[in-house]
Design a protein around this motif. Structure first.
Motif, PDB file in Angstrom:
ATOM      1  N   GLY A   1      -6.785  -7.320  17.746  1.00  0.00           N
ATOM      2  CA  GLY A   1      -6.469  -8.338  16.743  1.00  0.00           C
ATOM      3  C   GLY A   1      -5.664  -7.793  15.584  1.00  0.00           C
ATOM      4  O   GLY A   1      -5.234  -6.633  15.571  1.00  0.00           O
ATOM      5  N   ASN A   2      -5.465  -8.658  14.583  1.00  0.00           N
ATOM      6  CA  ASN A   2      -4.721  -8.311  13.366  1.00  0.00           C
ATOM      7  C   ASN A   2      -5.701  -8.175  12.207  1.00  0.00           C
ATOM      8  O   ASN A   2      -6.613  -9.007  12.051  1.00  0.00           O
ATOM      9  CB  ASN A   2      -3.687  -9.386  13.039  1.00  0.00           C
ATOM     10  CG  ASN A   2      -2.636  -9.526  14.118  1.00  0.00           C
ATOM     11  OD1 ASN A   2      -2.141  -8.527  14.635  1.00  0.00           O
ATOM     12  ND2 ASN A   2      -2.284 -10.760  14.465  1.00  0.00           N
ATOM     13  N   PHE A   3      -5.483  -7.158  11.375  1.00  0.00           N
ATOM     14  CA  PHE A   3      -6.409  -6.874  10.275  1.00  0.00           C
ATOM     15  C   PHE A   3      -5.639  -6.490   9.024  1.00  0.00           C
ATOM     16  O   PHE A   3      -4.659  -5.739   9.088  1.00  0.00           O
ATOM     17  CB  PHE A   3      -7.368  -5.734  10.662  1.00  0.00           C
ATOM     18  CG  PHE A   3      -8.116  -5.997  11.935  1.00  0.00           C
ATOM     19  CD1 PHE A   3      -9.302  -6.698  11.923  1.00  0.00           C
ATOM     20  CD2 PHE A   3      -7.607  -5.559  13.155  1.00  0.00           C
ATOM     21  CE1 PHE A   3      -9.981  -6.955  13.102  1.00  0.00           C
ATOM     22  CE2 PHE A   3      -8.276  -5.809  14.331  1.00  0.00           C
ATOM     23  CZ  PHE A   3      -9.469  -6.519  14.312  1.00  0.00           C
ATOM     24  N   SER A   4      -6.125  -7.019   7.874  1.00  0.00           N
ATOM     25  CA  SER A   4      -5.579  -6.623   6.580  1.00  0.00           C
ATOM     26  C   SER A   4      -6.442  -5.482   6.035  1.00  0.00           C
ATOM     27  O   SER A   4      -7.650  -5.650   5.820  1.00  0.00           O
ATOM     28  CB  SER A   4      -5.599  -7.810   5.610  1.00  0.00           C
ATOM     29  OG  SER A   4      -5.162  -7.401   4.320  1.00  0.00           O
ATOM     30  N   ILE A   5      -5.821  -4.323   5.858  1.00  0.00           N
ATOM     31  CA  ILE A   5      -6.572  -3.133   5.453  1.00  0.00           C
ATOM     32  C   ILE A   5      -5.980  -2.581   4.158  1.00  0.00           C
ATOM     33  O   ILE A   5      -4.755  -2.437   4.031  1.00  0.00           O
ATOM     34  CB  ILE A   5      -6.530  -2.053   6.557  1.00  0.00           C
ATOM     35  CG1 ILE A   5      -7.158  -2.600   7.849  1.00  0.00           C
ATOM     36  CG2 ILE A   5      -7.251  -0.797   6.103  1.00  0.00           C
ATOM     37  CD1 ILE A   5      -7.138  -1.614   9.002  1.00  0.00           C
ATOM     38  N   TYR A   6      -6.879  -2.260   3.224  1.00  0.00           N
ATOM     39  CA  TYR A   6      -6.441  -1.587   2.000  1.00  0.00           C
ATOM     40  C   TYR A   6      -7.542  -0.633   1.549  1.00  0.00           C
ATOM     41  O   TYR A   6      -8.685  -0.706   1.994  1.00  0.00           O
ATOM     42  CB  TYR A   6      -6.071  -2.578   0.890  1.00  0.00           C
ATOM     43  CG  TYR A   6      -7.229  -3.368   0.330  1.00  0.00           C
ATOM     44  CD1 TYR A   6      -7.928  -2.933  -0.796  1.00  0.00           C
ATOM     45  CD2 TYR A   6      -7.629  -4.562   0.919  1.00  0.00           C
ATOM     46  CE1 TYR A   6      -8.990  -3.665  -1.319  1.00  0.00           C
ATOM     47  CE2 TYR A   6      -8.676  -5.299   0.413  1.00  0.00           C
ATOM     48  CZ  TYR A   6      -9.346  -4.843  -0.712  1.00  0.00           C
ATOM     49  OH  TYR A   6     -10.397  -5.570  -1.238  1.00  0.00           O
ATOM     50  N   ALA A   7      -7.172   0.268   0.639  1.00  0.00           N
ATOM     51  CA  ALA A   7      -8.124   1.248   0.104  1.00  0.00           C
ATOM     52  C   ALA A   7      -8.125   1.166  -1.418  1.00  0.00           C
ATOM     53  O   ALA A   7      -7.093   0.892  -2.039  1.00  0.00           O
ATOM     54  CB  ALA A   7      -7.765   2.649   0.578  1.00  0.00           C
ATOM     55  N   ALA A   8      -9.301   1.411  -2.010  1.00  0.00           N
ATOM     56  CA  ALA A   8      -9.445   1.433  -3.471  1.00  0.00           C
ATOM     57  C   ALA A   8     -10.073   2.757  -3.879  1.00  0.00           C
ATOM     58  O   ALA A   8     -10.911   3.306  -3.156  1.00  0.00           O
ATOM     59  CB  ALA A   8     -10.300   0.267  -3.945  1.00  0.00           C
ATOM     60  N   ALA A   9      -9.678   3.281  -5.047  1.00  0.00           N
ATOM     61  CA  ALA A   9     -10.216   4.550  -5.547  1.00  0.00           C
ATOM     62  C   ALA A   9     -10.881   4.334  -6.900  1.00  0.00           C
ATOM     63  O   ALA A   9     -10.382   3.578  -7.745  1.00  0.00           O
ATOM     64  CB  ALA A   9      -9.096   5.585  -5.665  1.00  0.00           C
ATOM     65  N   GLN A  10     -12.006   5.009  -7.095  1.00  0.00           N
ATOM     66  CA  GLN A  10     -12.696   4.974  -8.387  1.00  0.00           C
ATOM     67  C   GLN A  10     -12.977   6.401  -8.803  1.00  0.00           C
ATOM     68  O   GLN A  10     -13.604   7.167  -8.057  1.00  0.00           O
ATOM     69  CB  GLN A  10     -13.999   4.183  -8.303  1.00  0.00           C
ATOM     70  CG  GLN A  10     -14.695   4.014  -9.652  1.00  0.00           C
ATOM     71  CD  GLN A  10     -15.865   3.040  -9.582  1.00  0.00           C
ATOM     72  OE1 GLN A  10     -16.210   2.557  -8.505  1.00  0.00           O
ATOM     73  NE2 GLN A  10     -16.479   2.769 -10.721  1.00  0.00           N
TER      74      GLN A  10
END
Length: 337
Positions: A88-97
């Motif tokens: 399938g299709n997936f929206s992927i992102y990363a966040a940093a703290q």
């Protein structure tokens, strides 16, 4: 006691960090990216994502806004996470703290996981390059074209037997065409589709057998059968008004044989004028060779007609054009009797 001074406390170092960490960047690692590197298209369900961010910060990975993993960035600013996804299709992102609580999100990328093999293609040999018996797979033309349909943007690999001989890309409508330069001999042609994610269809269910024959057949020789050769055998002189000729050529070749009484000769033994069919001075015969290349021609002239027209004591010329199954042709050697 009232009025007394307190003991001075130890100094405390306070660091104020109001800067956001670098927004995480990432790619699918080459070990799990089966398509073109960096295209976010793969046929692997288990993905290794590698990226960069501020050293010591905590990176959280989101798939369709759902937390899929968390990792602390190493001292070099590098991080990696494993994630397993279905087709399938997936929206992927990363966040940093970072340690101060500052937060930064990276841009989302659309990742396509394609675990499905493309449909097989059915190659078709383009018409117009088979000048023997039409569609018999035997031809004198070495330059052939295969066409077919496949998944848009897919790579189509053409094989002759086990050898790859061409590679083309299907257009936006899925159409593909491969121009081939084939050597003499038999070729079993097939094709395989590799989609943009790297999935393979497997070879086409059927192969196309093509025989390339660029060699013209040998000129035939006319040998009068012994039964009808009343003179010395092989002297091309006979009193028989019936002649039977036989010989061999390529299997299944077609012979166009002209028999004529020439009325004018030139030097070298070549006949300049072959007569005409209206006056009976010229006849054309069509003969087919059998599977072994053997052929037979029988000519039978009316004795009275020949005597009345003065043809009973004359030379007759024979000429043959031979065309093999592939369409190669050659003119035969003139023969007279």
């Amino acid at each position: 006691a009232p009025g007394s001074a307190s003991v001075k406390s130890d100094a405390v170092l306070l660091m104020v960090d109001a800067d956001e960490p670098n927004a995480p960047t990432w790619l699918i690692d080459s070990s799990t990216d089966s398509g073109d590197l960096g295209d976010y298209l793969t046929n692997s369900a288990s993905l290794l994502l590698t990226g960069e961010s501020e050293a010591g910060s905590v990176v959280t990975l989101f798939v369709d806004d759902v937390v899929a993993g968390e990792i602390t960035v190493d001292t070099e600013g590098d991080w990696q996470l494993d994630v397993t996804l279905p087709d399938g299709n997936f929206s992927i992102y990363a966040a940093a703290q970072d340690a101060a609580g500052n937060y930064a999100e990276g841009d989302p990328y659309l990742v396509r996981v394609d675990l499905t093999a493309p449909d097989k293609t059915t190659p078709i040999l383009t018409e117009g390059k088979d000048f023997g018996i039409d569609r018999d797979g035997v031809t004198k033309w070495a330059d052939q074209e295969l066409t077919g349909t496949a998944e848009s943007g897919a790579t189509v690999i053409v094989y002759s037997g086990d050898s790859q001989i061409a590679e083309v890309e299907a257009d936006s409508a899925g159409a593909w065409a491969a121009t081939l330069d084939l050597a003499d001999g038999v070729h079993l042609l097939s094709a395989e589709v590799i989609d943009m994610a790297g999935n393979a269809s497997g070879l086409s269910d059927e192969t196309i057998a093509v025989e390339i024959d660029t060699v013209a057949p040998d000129p035939i020789s006319f040998l009068l059968d012994e039964e009808y050769d009343s003179g010395d055998l092989g002297d091309n002189v006979t009193r028989s008004f019936t002649q039977v000729f036989s010989g061999t050529t390529d299997p299944y070749a077609e012979l166009e044989i002209v028999v004529a009484r020439p009325t004018l000769s030139v030097s070298g033994g070549w006949w300049h004028y072959w007569g005409d069919s209206v006056s009976g001075l010229k006849e054309t015969f069509y003969v087919s060779a059998d599977a072994d290349g053997a052929w037979t021609l029988t000519t039978n002239y009316d004795r009275d007609l020949a005597i009345n027209n003065g043809w009973d004591d004359a030379e007759y010329a024979y000429w043959a054009d031979v065309t093999d199954l592939a369409g190669n042709s050659i003119g035969g050697t003139a023969y007279s009797r």
